[in-house]
Enzyme design. Structure first.
Site, short mmCIF file in Angstrom:
data_model
loop_
_atom_site.label_atom_id
_atom_site.label_comp_id
_atom_site.label_asym_id
_atom_site.label_seq_id
_atom_site.Cartn_x
_atom_site.Cartn_y
_atom_site.Cartn_z
N TYR A 1 -70.86 58.70 -13.74
CA TYR A 1 -71.23 59.83 -12.89
C TYR A 1 -72.31 60.72 -13.51
CZ TYR A 1 -66.84 58.64 -10.50
OH TYR A 1 -65.84 57.97 -9.84
N GLU B 1 -68.99 62.27 -2.01
CA GLU B 1 -68.14 63.20 -1.27
C GLU B 1 -68.82 64.54 -1.02
OE1 GLU B 1 -64.28 63.58 -3.04
OE2 GLU B 1 -63.96 61.43 -3.21
N GLU C 1 -64.13 54.36 -5.31
CA GLU C 1 -63.01 54.89 -6.10
C GLU C 1 -61.72 54.44 -5.42
OE1 GLU C 1 -63.05 59.13 -6.52
OE2 GLU C 1 -65.00 59.20 -7.53
#
Length: 538
Positions: free
Chosen positions: A87, A156, A257
């Site tokens: 990330y 998200e 995920e």
């Protein structure tokens, strides 16, 4: 005996050469991933990798921690994974050692483009030169590695109805980063990962795969935590519904995920469906969340930055077994005939606050500099403190509540994006201050809490000329928004705010003026007061 020794040595050299060979490129055809050289279908058997325990510094970067890489790659090989998702990295550091170790172990990297400091804010979204320049710098740093398999432009970001406007800025970022990659000669795909929210998920799924191919995501990821323990199954977990949502999708989808932790130790029963007949024809595998045990309790091992020690927990062997048993049925690229239907862009509604056919403009440092050079009242400096950002936010909120600020604001539901909406927050605040200065017949150029100055003879006399400046990709002309639909028109405008304001005043009622003012204040004042302040607090 000498012959025997020579043979052993030759074999050793050959094996070393084979282990050091570059990984084959993975490419997209239709809704699946394939090995470009062998034609074999590729499934992600991946792991989210962002160790945080023991880290001291500003930017976490597990791919610059050589001790950690050497420690963890041995674990990766034991698990049998073929990919990791990272990330956050520091693109200014050297990653050659870790990336080579990963490559030699047969492991690909999926890397997120944003970072905590340079990511699209779901509540006050924007996409400007500064953010884009950090993303392109990351692309430049990592595109040289043959085991870079994919980019993610957002994770998200829109997570409820109120934050759906942010999706427009993410899609604009996808458009621009795809264009940048193409300009640089790279073919690495750019995707998006959603949060599986039941109220907006179908709109997001359709939105990121509709319109011009240049604006679409190359693949779509779903972050899902529904399957919790052995008592759940493909149907009751909701995995069946998620699979149905993606059945006719024309781009690849995967679980970016997965791994509910409500029941521990986790046994990962969802892998039987993910890599079996339930899902393997629709999804290209997934990324288990996550490798290291952190405060959120999703890890399978405990590790610390710079420490070679690894402590496995009860989830580890269960995941290893589940991955070993995962043997999806594959198809060769030559035998695969893509099908599916192109997604239809969602219409604006009370649950989708975006006009899907229009996107925010591509950032342009040249256009914004030209605009700044046209101001008679401006800021003494563009590097602001948090207090200065807050003061400017309050001032701009007041100004834009009294006059049109459409050149620096947006309304995603109507598809309206100002000519300078992609300029940085300080630049947009300077534009508003100058607008107020002109409205007062140049009587006052000041903002409490911020340093301002007057410019008697601005370098640029015609602000409209700024719209002809190149954007950061190299396109020339007015700030076209590069539509998200083949049949739509651009939401950009060749008119400056002063020209449009008179038209607005003649056509708007008092009620619509109040609504317009709020739309202007939200992306400008709120953004400046919060986003600018947050930027300098990181």
């Amino acid at each position: 005996m000498k012959f025997s020794l020579l043979s052993a040595a030759s074999v050793g050299v050959l094996c070393a050469a084979m282990s050091a060979a570059a990984l084959d490129p993975i490419v997209i055809k239709g809704s699946k991933f394939f090995n470009e050289k062998t034609g074999e279908q590729f499934f992600f058997k991946g792991m989210a990798y962002q160790p945080r325990a023991g880290f001291k510094g500003e930017t976490m970067d597990p791919l610059a921690d050589t001790v950690g890489c050497k420690r963890d790659i041995e674990v990766f090989k034991d698990l049998g994974i073929n990919s990791i998702r990272v990330y956050e990295v520091d693109y200014t550091k050297n990653h050659d050692t870790c990336m080579k170790l990963l490559e030699d172990a047969g492991i690909y990297l999926m890397l997120d483009m944003p970072s905590p400091k340079y990511s699209i804010n779901r509540k006050e979204p924007y996409w400007d030169h500064d953010m884009m320049s950090h993303w392109t710098a990351k692309v430049d740093a990592f595109s040289k590695y043959p085991n870079l398999i994919a980019w993610l432009a957002g994770n998200e970001v829109a997570n409820d109805v109120e934050t759906t406007p942010s999706a427009a800025f993410v899609k604009a970022a996808i458009r621009d980063m795809k264009a940048y990659l193409k300009k640089k000669g790279h073919k690495t795909p750019v995707g998006y990962a959603d949060n599986d929210d039941m109220h907006i998920r179908m709109n997001l799924i359709n939105y990121f795969n509709c319109g011009d191919k240049e604006t679409r995501a190359d693949f779509y990821g779903v972050n899902i935590y529904r399957w919790c323990g052995d008592d759940s199954n493909f149907k009751t977990s909701g995995y069946e519904d998620v699979t149905k949502n993606m059945t006719d999708y024309t781009i690849p989808s995967l679980l970016t995920e997965y791994g509910c932790n409500l029941v521990r130790p986790r046994t990962f029963p969802e892998l039987k469906s993910l890599y079996g007949s339930d899902m393997a024809n629709t999804f290209s595998g997934g990324i288990m969340y996550e490798y290291s045990e952190e405060d959120n309790k999703y890890g399978i091992v405990s590790v610390n930055y710079g420490d070679s020690k690894v402590e496995k927990n009860g989830d580890y062997e269960n995941l290893k077994k589940a991955l070993k048993d995962a043997k999806p049925k594959t198809i060769k690229s030559a035998d695969y005939k893509p099908s599916g239907k192109d997604s239809v862009c969602p219409k604006t509604s009370n649950t989708w606050l975006v006009k899907s056919e229009v996107l925010p403009p591509t950032p342009s440092a040249a256009r914004c500099k030209c605009m700044m050079d046209s101001l008679g009242c401006t800021l003494k400096k563009e590097e602001l403190t948090a207090d200065e950002g807050k003061a400017l936010g309050e001032a701009v909120g007041f100004i834009c509540g009294k006059t049109s600020c459409s050149d620096i604001s947006y309304d995603t539901a109507k598809g309206n994006y100002g000519n300078f909406v992609a300029c940085e927050p300080a630049q947009r605040s300077a534009w508003a201050i100058n607008k107020n200065y002109l409205n007062q017949n140049k009587a006052k150029c000041e903002v409490k809490g911020a340093d301002t100055m007057t410019v008697s003879s601005p370098k640029q006399g015609d602000q409209a000329a700024c719209l002809k400046e190149k954007d950061d990709i190299g396109n020339v002309g007015s700030p076209s928004t590069n539509t998200g639909d083949d049949k739509s028109t651009s939401g950009g405008s060749s008119k400056t705010d002063s020209e449009k304001e008179k038209e607005d005043e003649e056509s708007e009622t008092t009620s619509s003026k109040n609504s317009s003012a709020l739309l202007s204040v939200q992306p400008v004042a709120t953004l400046l007061a919060s986003a600018v302040a947050l930027f300098y607090l990181f």
